[in-house]
Design a protein around this motif. Structure first.
Motif, mmCIF file in Angstrom:
data_model
loop_
_atom_site.group_PDB
_atom_site.id
_atom_site.type_symbol
_atom_site.label_atom_id
_atom_site.label_comp_id
_atom_site.label_asym_id
_atom_site.label_seq_id
_atom_site.Cartn_x
_atom_site.Cartn_y
_atom_site.Cartn_z
ATOM 1 N N GLY A 32 41.398 -0.355 5.493
ATOM 2 C CA GLY A 32 42.376 -1.229 6.492
ATOM 3 C C GLY A 32 42.889 -0.164 7.438
ATOM 4 N N LEU A 35 40.469 1.012 9.755
ATOM 5 C CA LEU A 35 40.371 0.222 10.777
ATOM 6 C C LEU A 35 41.393 -0.058 12.054
ATOM 7 N N MET A 53 39.898 -9.066 11.675
ATOM 8 C CA MET A 53 41.055 -8.591 10.788
ATOM 9 C C MET A 53 42.324 -9.556 11.079
ATOM 10 N N VAL A 59 35.296 -7.704 8.111
ATOM 11 C CA VAL A 59 34.388 -7.030 9.011
ATOM 12 C C VAL A 59 32.720 -6.985 8.336
ATOM 13 N N ILE A 64 31.588 -1.224 8.132
ATOM 14 C CA ILE A 64 32.451 -0.503 7.352
ATOM 15 C C ILE A 64 32.150 0.491 6.256
ATOM 16 N N PHE A 86 37.996 -0.677 -0.232
ATOM 17 C CA PHE A 86 36.535 -0.737 -0.156
ATOM 18 C C PHE A 86 36.177 -0.485 -1.669
ATOM 19 N N ASP A 137 48.180 -9.557 10.505
ATOM 20 C CA ASP A 137 47.652 -10.387 9.461
ATOM 21 C C ASP A 137 48.716 -10.693 8.308
HETATM 22 P P1 AMP Z 1 43.685 -4.234 4.198
HETATM 23 O O1 AMP Z 1 44.722 -3.319 4.805
HETATM 24 O O2 AMP Z 1 42.919 -3.448 3.113
HETATM 25 O O3 AMP Z 1 44.090 -5.559 3.602
HETATM 26 O O4 AMP Z 1 42.516 -4.597 5.318
HETATM 27 C C1 AMP Z 1 42.755 -5.287 6.344
HETATM 28 C C2 AMP Z 1 41.770 -6.018 6.955
HETATM 29 O O5 AMP Z 1 40.753 -5.000 7.451
HETATM 30 C C3 AMP Z 1 40.940 -6.935 6.116
HETATM 31 O O6 AMP Z 1 41.522 -8.308 5.990
HETATM 32 C C4 AMP Z 1 39.786 -6.907 6.809
HETATM 33 O O7 AMP Z 1 39.771 -7.647 8.006
HETATM 34 C C5 AMP Z 1 39.518 -5.585 7.287
HETATM 35 N N1 AMP Z 1 38.967 -4.623 6.044
HETATM 36 C C6 AMP Z 1 39.354 -3.784 5.419
HETATM 37 N N2 AMP Z 1 38.564 -2.862 4.484
HETATM 38 C C7 AMP Z 1 37.242 -3.651 4.493
HETATM 39 C C8 AMP Z 1 36.213 -3.979 3.876
HETATM 40 N N3 AMP Z 1 35.701 -3.237 2.861
HETATM 41 N N4 AMP Z 1 35.301 -4.756 4.080
HETATM 42 C C9 AMP Z 1 35.385 -5.596 5.297
HETATM 43 N N5 AMP Z 1 36.626 -5.838 5.649
HETATM 44 C C10 AMP Z 1 37.587 -4.937 5.524
#
Ligand code: AMP
Length: 188
Positions: A32, A35, A53, A59, A64, A86, A137
């Protein structure tokens, strides 16, 4: 030591991973965060990820997986890494196994941080208030979508790691210190 921190949004993966990184001197790889940095820098990856996101959707796997494969080759990952966020789908988990096998590495543990959905909603609302809405988000509607995505697409990865004998379940519905202790014990 190569670890996966697994769990829904707001489970405390980032907080705990930051502490374990300090203790073990290993890298903390939050997909996250990677990204969000790509979005801020306006790279091709960032442009491809931004709207997905913001909507709380995942994604594409290929995108990723490519980001993680490049990051794992950085020198700071040589001593080990914590993957935070991940893999989030079964194809990502399989790609990770292949990627690591190709480098002569493997996972040592997958820690699932378990927290009930209603507690997560409260935590994300608090995070949104504290950070002044820094993450687009972190709002109630998108959170609902992110939780649904977790249950539908991400939680089904757990049996894969359970069968591999790597899964350890952590009760994440406790104080930060208590969760940290449980993680220390799980990592032995
Ligand atoms: P996080 O900060 O881990 O909650 O990630 C924020 C956003 O990044 C998620 O809601 C997805 O849109 C995207 N994202 C992060 N890691 C992944 C992943 N392993 N696969 C797909 N989308 C991801």
């Amino acid at each position: 030591m190569n670890i996966v921190f697994f769990g829904p949004p707001g489970a405390g993966k980032g907080t705990q991973a930051a502490m374990i990184r300090e203790e073990h001197g290993i890298a903390h790889l939050s997909t996250g965060d990677m990204l969000r940095a790509a979005v801020a820098a306006g790279t091709d990856v960032g442009r491809a990820a931004q709207s997905l996101m913001a909507e709380g959707k995942l994604v594409p796997d290929e995108l990723i997986v490519r980001v993680v494969a490049e990051r794992i080759d950085e020198p700071d990952c040589a001593a080990g890494f914590i993957l935070d966020g991940f893999p989030r789908t079964l194809p990502q988990a399989q790609a990770l196994d292949d990627m690591l096998a190709g480098k002569g590495k493997r996972l040592d543990a997958v820690l699932e941080m378990r927290v009930p959905d209603d507690v997560l909603v409260g935590r994300i609302e608090k995070r949104a208030a504290e950070t002044g809405g820094a993450r687009p988000d972190d709002n109630p509607d998108t959170l609902k979508r992110r939780l649904a995505v977790y249950h539908e697409q991400t939680a089904p990865v757990l049996p894969y790691y359970d069968q591999a004998g790597l899964l350890r379940v952590i009760d994440g519905n406790r104080s930060i210190d208590e969760v940290r202790e449980a993680i220390r014990t799980a990592l032995g």
